[in-house]
Design a protein around this motif. Structure first.
Motif, PDB file in Angstrom:
ATOM      1  N   SER A  84       0.846  -1.194   0.000  1.00 49.52           N
ATOM      2  CA  SER A  84       0.000   0.000   0.000  1.00 49.52           C
ATOM      3  C   SER A  84       0.880   1.243   0.000  1.00 49.52           C
ATOM      4  N   SER A  85       0.260   2.395  -0.130  1.00 50.75           N
ATOM      5  CA  SER A  85       1.021   3.647  -0.046  1.00 50.75           C
ATOM      6  C   SER A  85       1.709   3.764   1.306  1.00 50.75           C
ATOM      7  N   ALA A  86       1.010   3.385   2.370  1.00 47.32           N
ATOM      8  CA  ALA A  86       1.607   3.445   3.713  1.00 47.32           C
ATOM      9  C   ALA A  86       2.830   2.551   3.807  1.00 47.32           C
ATOM     10  N   ASP A  87       2.779   1.379   3.187  1.00 49.34           N
ATOM     11  CA  ASP A  87       3.917   0.456   3.219  1.00 49.34           C
ATOM     12  C   ASP A  87       5.133   1.054   2.524  1.00 49.34           C
ATOM     13  N   ILE A  88       4.907   1.735   1.402  1.00 50.99           N
ATOM     14  CA  ILE A  88       6.022   2.303   0.639  1.00 50.99           C
ATOM     15  C   ILE A  88       6.619   3.495   1.362  1.00 50.99           C
ATOM     16  N   PHE A  89       5.793   4.341   1.933  1.00 50.78           N
ATOM     17  CA  PHE A  89       6.327   5.490   2.662  1.00 50.78           C
ATOM     18  C   PHE A  89       7.085   5.061   3.920  1.00 50.78           C
ATOM     19  N   SER A  90       6.664   3.970   4.551  1.00 54.21           N
ATOM     20  CA  SER A  90       7.327   3.543   5.790  1.00 54.21           C
ATOM     21  C   SER A  90       8.480   2.587   5.531  1.00 54.21           C
ATOM     22  N   CYS A  91       8.357   1.749   4.494  1.00 58.40           N
ATOM     23  CA  CYS A  91       9.330   0.692   4.202  1.00 58.40           C
ATOM     24  C   CYS A  91       9.464  -0.318   5.328  1.00 58.40           C
ATOM     25  N   ASN A  92       8.511  -0.356   6.264  1.00 62.08           N
ATOM     26  CA  ASN A  92       8.622  -1.338   7.348  1.00 62.08           C
ATOM     27  C   ASN A  92       7.278  -1.935   7.745  1.00 62.08           C
ATOM     28  N   THR A  93       6.289  -1.845   6.853  1.00 64.16           N
ATOM     29  CA  THR A  93       4.999  -2.469   7.106  1.00 64.16           C
ATOM     30  C   THR A  93       4.591  -3.291   5.882  1.00 64.16           C
ATOM     31  N   GLY A  94       3.507  -4.055   6.036  1.00 63.20           N
ATOM     32  CA  GLY A  94       3.039  -4.872   4.922  1.00 63.20           C
ATOM     33  C   GLY A  94       4.116  -5.836   4.467  1.00 63.20           C
ATOM     34  N   PRO A  95       4.362  -5.938   3.161  1.00 60.64           N
ATOM     35  CA  PRO A  95       5.366  -6.885   2.666  1.00 60.64           C
ATOM     36  C   PRO A  95       6.793  -6.518   3.046  1.00 60.64           C
ATOM     37  N   PHE A  96       6.993  -5.308   3.562  1.00 67.53           N
ATOM     38  CA  PHE A  96       8.336  -4.877   3.955  1.00 67.53           C
ATOM     39  C   PHE A  96       8.551  -4.964   5.476  1.00 67.53           C
ATOM     40  N   GLY A  97       7.589  -5.492   6.195  1.00 72.24           N
ATOM     41  CA  GLY A  97       7.688  -5.546   7.651  1.00 72.24           C
ATOM     42  C   GLY A  97       8.232  -6.859   8.179  1.00 72.24           C
ATOM     43  N   ASN A  98       8.694  -6.835   9.415  1.00 75.72           N
ATOM     44  CA  ASN A  98       9.137  -8.047  10.134  1.00 75.72           C
ATOM     45  C   ASN A  98      10.192  -8.843   9.373  1.00 75.72           C
TER      46      ASN A  98
END
Length: 220
Positions: free
Chosen positions: A100-114
């Motif tokens: 999602s947009s939130a995932d891309i701006f954070s780089c640490n949630t969704g598919p980019f988390g954990n």
């Protein structure tokens, strides 16, 4: 930078101008990242919703039609392709559903988390993938990290905060988002590391160059 963000907000209707923080005299004191702004006082959580999604759809479409995405990491080259709306990469034990947009701006949630829960290839892939999204490079090149640096942020949508932060920073370098580290061979590092074998003195400036309390070497 604040004028540039205000101009961008008028172009695409996104709240780039809201990232600027001013004091009671109207003077600029800080510019928030989109990720910080979204979480600021829990009031702006919907900001930039839907911003990256059309681009993500294009990226996933590109790499689902026989075009492989190559990620060059210290763990080896990982070839990736999309199946059933999930990006899967060779040697990586965790797939990537659409961020999602939130995932891309954070780089640490969704598919980019954990990322520490998964194998070394996954941990190496995540920074390269997310930085390529933030820099809008995944439709430019099928090999990442890619360059030259002059190509970063040249395709829309992109992270205009990062673009203008780099333009405003000394020598164009600085940590404008998580995972600035991925850099193609021969390109200038973007994350602003300083290497010194035998440093004798380090000066820190707090408050900007206009602050009158700074004296070089005073606190060494």
């Amino acid at each position: 930078m604040s004028k540039n963000l205000a101009t961008q907000a008028s172009k695409d209707g996104q709240p780039w101008d809201k990232l600027t923080v001013k004091n009671n005299k109207g003077q600029l004191v800080r510019v928030l990242s989109p990720n910080t702004y979204r979480g600021f006082d829990n009031k702006n959580g919907n900001a930039f919703n839907g911003y990256w999604e059309p681009y993500v759809n294009q990226v996933y479409s590109k790499y689902s039609n026989g075009n492989n995405l190559l990620l060059y990491t210290s763990a080896g080259t990982s070839s990736c392709s999309v199946t059933n709306n999930q990006l899967n990469c060779y040697g990586d034990n965790q797939g990537y559903p659409k961020p999602s947009s939130a995932d891309i701006f954070s780089c640490n949630t969704g598919p980019f988390g954990n990322i520490t829960q998964y194998n070394n290839q996954h941990q190496q892939n995540v920074p390269i993938l997310c930085s390529a999204f933030v820099r809008s490079m995944l439709l430019v090149s099928g090999s990442q990290p890619a360059g030259p640096v002059s190509q970063y942020y040249q395709n829309t949508p992109t992270n205009w905060y990062s673009y203008y932060a780099h333009n405003a920073s000394f020598s164009g370098v600085g940590y404008a988002f998580q995972f600035e580290e991925p850099t193609p061979a021969g390109a200038q590092e973007q994350w602003g590391t300083i290497h010194a074998q035998n440093a004798a003195l380090v000066d820190f400036i707090v408050g900007g160059f206009g602050w009158g309390g700074y004296a070089p070497g005073q606190y060494a």
